[in-house]
Design a protein around this motif. Sequence first.
Motif, PDB file in Angstrom:
ATOM      1  N   HIS A  88     -16.462   9.964  14.214  1.00 59.99           N
ATOM      2  CA  HIS A  88     -15.567   9.263  15.143  1.00 59.99           C
ATOM      3  C   HIS A  88     -15.659   7.742  15.006  1.00 59.99           C
ATOM      4  O   HIS A  88     -14.807   7.032  15.528  1.00 59.99           O
ATOM      5  CB  HIS A  88     -15.902   9.653  16.592  1.00 59.99           C
ATOM      6  CG  HIS A  88     -15.826  11.117  16.860  1.00 59.99           C
ATOM      7  ND1 HIS A  88     -14.632  11.811  16.820  1.00 59.99           N
ATOM      8  CD2 HIS A  88     -16.794  12.031  17.142  1.00 59.99           C
ATOM      9  CE1 HIS A  88     -14.861  13.096  17.084  1.00 59.99           C
ATOM     10  NE2 HIS A  88     -16.157  13.251  17.280  1.00 59.99           N
ATOM     11  N   ASP A  89     -16.681   7.229  14.327  1.00 57.62           N
ATOM     12  CA  ASP A  89     -16.916   5.782  14.299  1.00 57.62           C
ATOM     13  C   ASP A  89     -15.777   5.014  13.634  1.00 57.62           C
ATOM     14  O   ASP A  89     -15.240   4.055  14.201  1.00 57.62           O
ATOM     15  CB  ASP A  89     -18.230   5.484  13.576  1.00 57.62           C
ATOM     16  CG  ASP A  89     -19.442   5.947  14.373  1.00 57.62           C
ATOM     17  OD1 ASP A  89     -19.326   6.058  15.610  1.00 57.62           O
ATOM     18  OD2 ASP A  89     -20.493   6.202  13.757  1.00 57.62           O
ATOM     19  N   THR A 147     -18.695   0.097  18.261  1.00 59.34           N
ATOM     20  CA  THR A 147     -17.392   0.688  18.576  1.00 59.34           C
ATOM     21  C   THR A 147     -16.598  -0.172  19.560  1.00 59.34           C
ATOM     22  O   THR A 147     -15.521   0.236  19.997  1.00 59.34           O
ATOM     23  CB  THR A 147     -17.570   2.098  19.176  1.00 59.34           C
ATOM     24  OG1 THR A 147     -18.416   2.024  20.324  1.00 59.34           O
ATOM     25  CG2 THR A 147     -18.190   3.046  18.153  1.00 59.34           C
ATOM     26  N   LYS A 150      -9.608  -3.820  17.777  1.00 59.15           N
ATOM     27  CA  LYS A 150      -8.938  -2.752  17.025  1.00 59.15           C
ATOM     28  C   LYS A 150      -8.135  -3.299  15.852  1.00 59.15           C
ATOM     29  O   LYS A 150      -7.666  -2.529  15.004  1.00 59.15           O
ATOM     30  CB  LYS A 150      -8.010  -1.962  17.957  1.00 59.15           C
ATOM     31  CG  LYS A 150      -8.705  -1.397  19.200  1.00 59.15           C
ATOM     32  CD  LYS A 150      -9.884  -0.513  18.839  1.00 59.15           C
ATOM     33  CE  LYS A 150     -10.587   0.021  20.075  1.00 59.15           C
ATOM     34  NZ  LYS A 150     -11.813   0.786  19.744  1.00 59.15           N
ATOM     35  N   GLU A 202     -12.249   4.359  15.258  1.00 59.87           N
ATOM     36  CA  GLU A 202     -12.051   3.312  16.262  1.00 59.87           C
ATOM     37  C   GLU A 202     -11.255   2.139  15.694  1.00 59.87           C
ATOM     38  O   GLU A 202     -10.702   1.342  16.449  1.00 59.87           O
ATOM     39  CB  GLU A 202     -13.414   2.811  16.756  1.00 59.87           C
ATOM     40  CG  GLU A 202     -14.247   3.834  17.504  1.00 59.87           C
ATOM     41  CD  GLU A 202     -13.669   4.170  18.865  1.00 59.87           C
ATOM     42  OE1 GLU A 202     -12.975   3.302  19.443  1.00 59.87           O
ATOM     43  OE2 GLU A 202     -13.902   5.298  19.344  1.00 59.87           O
TER      44      GLU A 202
END
Length: 436
Positions: A81-82, A59, A63, A85
């Motif tokens: 949620h991975d 993570t 980005k 990111e």
Amino acid sequence: MANENLINRDSTCFFTAIEGEFYANCSNKNLQNAPNISGLIYPIVGIDLSINLLSKFPTNLPKTLKYLNVSANSLDRLSRHDIREYPQLIELRMSKCKLKVLESHSLNGSQLRYLDVSGNRQLTLSVLKNISCDLSESFIETLILDELQCPIGPSIVLTRNHVKCLRNTSLKMLSLASNRIVYLDVYVIPTLPESLTVLNFSDNKLTMGLYASQFGLLKSMKVLDFSYQSRIPVQNFENIECTYTEKNCKTEETEREGSEREPKIYDIHPSIYTIYLPQSLEKLYLHDYTVDPKPYRYDAFISYAAENETFAIDVINDLERKSNLKVCFHSRDFIPGTAIADNISNAIQNSRRTVCFVTSHFLQSYWCMFEFNMARMVSFYSRAGENVLILVLLEKYPAHKMPLDMLELMQYNSYLEYPGNFVDKESFTSQLAKHL
């Protein structure tokens, strides 16, 4: 083509620029954690972290990431949620990890166009329901879910519920090979998205059923692969971790399954069926029979190191003069003034097979390995998983010094050795011609 002025090395990763975008190759480095490369001057769009020791989904990567390969790690879970990111991620490869769980909604809202979770046998094919529903409003184009079911144990009936959420997507390729699928519900083929161009059900347990008469509904289909059904697995099962029964993957979609009708399955006698094929079809693999109407400019592209050119040219001359094959090789057929990478790509795309003469010089050559990897990519993206590579080992070379991708290819596909058991070059060339 890579810009040599922008290629740099550090102790962990190899960085390169291709057509103005920057990539990091951190593969096979025994990494237990993803390296921190977020502070680089140039934004990284692709990272290869395959064949490492990662136990958690990384993570801490940039980005700006569009392409991520974490295959052959020890990842056991993808949480909801991975993926969030990385809002720009369009390609995710997670094959041959140790995945046990893909959490419901873990792919919701993603920009994914390519997803490969094949080879994670503890997931089982039941995960298809969650994945398809998560991606129901996505841009997904390629979905590879091979080898999710244990090679021994109960067989699977594929139903409309497995694929119905994909109906309105723009999916182009769906691969469900090697999953012990024994029947297709009669609603499966009609439910598949109209955009589908490649469908791979190879190496399952399917008999000739009513699904064969429904192929004509797939209006955009170019490649259909239903080959090698009812084949007996030959691999050693002792080291395979897999789940024999399907997990109870509950979502709002799957919880309603109990109230839906039972799947309808029909077998038809193989001597009386009629198959209606879509007009767009270019290739059909059906129960070990192949129809290949697509012409290629060359029968083979030959890749070799400069140090082995004399041997390669002798073999090429024999293939063309004695076997009437049309061969492409760089010193004669590459177009002057065209970028090397473009010449290589055109040669492989326009050749039915790519033959690599593997020596220590070949393995140390940047462009030879580029040709090898390009042919592998063509197998995945353009030929529906068909292996286009033929490896010819011209010398003994320690296995531990070979790239893992090449060793894996040799493990699952045939290759030639010279001199090996061949009495002379003529018998070797004759055997090679048969493979082409």
